[in-house]
Design a protein around this motif. Structure first.
Motif, PDB file in Angstrom:
ATOM      1  N   LEU A   1       0.842  -1.185  -0.060  1.00  0.00           N
ATOM      2  CA  LEU A   1       0.057   0.108   0.027  1.00  0.00           C
ATOM      3  C   LEU A   1       0.933   1.243   0.021  1.00  0.00           C
ATOM      4  O   LEU A   1       0.565   2.096  -0.593  1.00  0.00           O
TER       5      LEU A   1
ATOM      6  N   CYS B   1      -1.306   0.999   8.675  1.00  0.00           N
ATOM      7  CA  CYS B   1      -1.799  -0.128   8.480  1.00  0.00           C
ATOM      8  C   CYS B   1      -1.154  -0.897   9.568  1.00  0.00           C
ATOM      9  O   CYS B   1       0.163  -1.495   9.263  1.00  0.00           O
TER      10      CYS B   1
ATOM     11  N   ILE C   1      -6.029   1.713   7.469  1.00  0.00           N
ATOM     12  CA  ILE C   1      -6.289   0.644   6.697  1.00  0.00           C
ATOM     13  C   ILE C   1      -6.383  -0.508   7.649  1.00  0.00           C
ATOM     14  O   ILE C   1      -6.780  -1.801   7.146  1.00  0.00           O
TER      15      ILE C   1
ATOM     16  N   ALA D   1     -10.455   2.596   6.514  1.00  0.00           N
ATOM     17  CA  ALA D   1     -10.625   2.098   5.003  1.00  0.00           C
ATOM     18  C   ALA D   1     -10.076   0.792   5.242  1.00  0.00           C
ATOM     19  O   ALA D   1      -8.897   0.483   4.307  1.00  0.00           O
TER      20      ALA D   1
ATOM     21  N   VAL E   1      -9.469  -3.416   4.134  1.00  0.00           N
ATOM     22  CA  VAL E   1      -9.315  -3.795   2.659  1.00  0.00           C
ATOM     23  C   VAL E   1      -9.545  -5.563   2.713  1.00  0.00           C
ATOM     24  O   VAL E   1      -9.441  -5.907   3.628  1.00  0.00           O
TER      25      VAL E   1
ATOM     26  N   SER F   1     -11.907  -1.867  -1.214  1.00  0.00           N
ATOM     27  CA  SER F   1     -11.751  -0.918   0.335  1.00  0.00           C
ATOM     28  C   SER F   1     -13.367  -0.568   0.718  1.00  0.00           C
ATOM     29  O   SER F   1     -13.972   0.023  -0.328  1.00  0.00           O
TER      30      SER F   1
ATOM     31  N   VAL G   1     -14.925   1.679   3.286  1.00  0.00           N
ATOM     32  CA  VAL G   1     -14.497   2.961   4.186  1.00  0.00           C
ATOM     33  C   VAL G   1     -15.607   3.556   4.995  1.00  0.00           C
ATOM     34  O   VAL G   1     -16.975   3.580   4.565  1.00  0.00           O
TER      35      VAL G   1
ATOM     36  N   GLU H   1     -10.448   9.562  -0.648  1.00  0.00           N
ATOM     37  CA  GLU H   1     -10.564   8.370  -1.749  1.00  0.00           C
ATOM     38  C   GLU H   1      -9.719   8.477  -2.925  1.00  0.00           C
ATOM     39  O   GLU H   1      -9.296   7.336  -3.203  1.00  0.00           O
TER      40      GLU H   1
ATOM     41  N   ILE I   1      -6.799   6.217  -1.667  1.00  0.00           N
ATOM     42  CA  ILE I   1      -7.458   4.838  -1.455  1.00  0.00           C
ATOM     43  C   ILE I   1      -7.498   3.973  -2.846  1.00  0.00           C
ATOM     44  O   ILE I   1      -7.266   2.765  -2.929  1.00  0.00           O
TER      45      ILE I   1
ATOM     46  N   SER J   1      -6.747   0.430  -4.962  1.00  0.00           N
ATOM     47  CA  SER J   1      -8.096  -0.396  -4.818  1.00  0.00           C
ATOM     48  C   SER J   1      -8.877  -0.605  -6.081  1.00  0.00           C
ATOM     49  O   SER J   1      -8.597   0.342  -6.993  1.00  0.00           O
TER      50      SER J   1
ATOM     51  N   VAL K   1     -13.892   1.027  -4.400  1.00  0.00           N
ATOM     52  CA  VAL K   1     -13.888   1.710  -2.934  1.00  0.00           C
ATOM     53  C   VAL K   1     -15.289   1.731  -2.674  1.00  0.00           C
ATOM     54  O   VAL K   1     -16.240   2.351  -3.458  1.00  0.00           O
TER      55      VAL K   1
ATOM     56  N   LYS L   1     -16.038  -5.041   7.357  1.00  0.00           N
ATOM     57  CA  LYS L   1     -14.901  -5.817   7.343  1.00  0.00           C
ATOM     58  C   LYS L   1     -14.682  -7.120   8.182  1.00  0.00           C
ATOM     59  O   LYS L   1     -14.377  -8.207   7.755  1.00  0.00           O
TER      60      LYS L   1
END
Length: 311
Positions: free
Chosen positions: A26, A79, A104, A129, A131, A145, A147, A158, A161, A165, A168, A181
């Motif tokens: 990422l 992340c 993330i 966000a 994934v 993603s 969000v 965005e 992201i 992605s 999204v 998620k």
């Protein structure tokens, strides 16, 4: 050198913190976006600084720690393993007013909402966000993603992201991406466990697991996970690339959601129990597909093709 002094109107300095299995990819997508959009490298740092040093050889600018990265960034991607980790880093660092944090991490929704409230007091903005798509999707930039956050913050986040992605999807306010998620991942784990249990029964009945999965994967019982079983379980490779401890964590978040909001729930708590048991038996630093080993142990046979069965 610091790029903030080079900023022109409309230029934003991007940074990324957390360079694990997913984050390293990422960060590179963010760097390429930053070079293309603003003509400057993204800044990178990690809890293990050597990871950032190695990755900086591909173009991003190395920073020794989060504080030195945050001092120069307008937008920061993160992340890490848990929301607790994210909160620890963010609340122990003086952040620039107006900074936008794109988290993330597969996080805990209620904790994310609380963190958002704390950061708002310092004029720092937060979107979640998380994934789906695993390390391969991260590498290729084809993740999904999900969000959550304020619309104006998502508008700003965005384009970045999108750099990693394929799709999204806005799920709602802060924390809603993490909630979706968690449910997604508990379904993932459930499919692995259900398919493993069913195919183990078919093997004991006399049907080759590869044959059983050929049928299932051509029929209405098919899922992404049944399609993956031959590659990652029947092969005995167990190398999808997502840790059992992290999957157990996500299943626990989903269990917390249904415990709070759907008191009659029975299936999601059972998936969590099975993942928790598998982690206790085998450890968390193994691939989550190894949860099938626990069901194999209960069944007394392996999910390997009959011609290769060593049991």
């Amino acid at each position: 050198r610091k790029h903030r002094s080079q900023h022109t109107m409309g230029t934003k300095q991007l940074g990324f913190y957390g360079l694990g299995t997913m984050g390293q990819h990422l960060a590179m997508h963010m760097h390429r976006y930053s070079q293309s959009r603003y003509g400057v490298p993204a800044l990178i740092a990690s809890r293990t600084s050597n990871k950032a040093k190695v990755l900086s050889e591909q173009g991003p600018e190395f920073r020794e720690n989060f504080a030195s990265l945050a001092a120069d960034c307008d937008i920061i991607g993160m992340c890490l393993s848990t929301t607790k980790d994210v909160a620890s880093v963010l609340t122990s660092t003086k952040l620039r007013p107006g900074t936008l944090i794109v988290d993330i991490t597969s996080g805990e929704p209620a904790a994310m909402v609380e963190l958002g409230k704390v950061l708002t007091g310092s004029d720092v903005r937060l979107v979640d966000a998380p994934v789906s798509g695993g390390p391969k999707g991260a590498r290729s930039g084809t993740l999904v993603s999900m969000v959550g956050g304020l619309p104006k913050d998502l508008d700003e986040a965005e384009p970045i992201i999108n750099a990693w992605s394929e799709k999204v999807i806005r799920c709602g306010p802060l924390g809603s991406g993490d909630a979706v998620k968690a449910v997604n991942n508990v379904l993932n784990a459930a499919h692995v466990l259900l398919a493993s249990e069913g195919v183990l029964a078919l093997k004991k009945y006399g049907v080759d697991p590869a044959t059983a999965l050929e049928v299932i994967n051509s029929s209405s019982g098919m899922s992404l996970q049944t399609q993956r079983l031959p590659t990652y379980v029947l092969s005995r490779k167990f190398d999808f690339g997502f840790g059992l401890a992290l999957m157990r964590k996500d299943c626990g978040i989903a269990k917390g959601l249904v415990d709070d909001l759907n008191t009659g729930a029975t299936l999601i708590p059972e998936v969590y129990r099975l993942m928790q048991t598998a982690e206790a038996k085998y450890g968390g630093n193994i691939d989550y597909m190894r949860a099938a080993n626990y069901l194999e142990e209960l069944a007394g046979c392996e999910l390997s093709p009959n011609s290769e069965d060593v049991g």
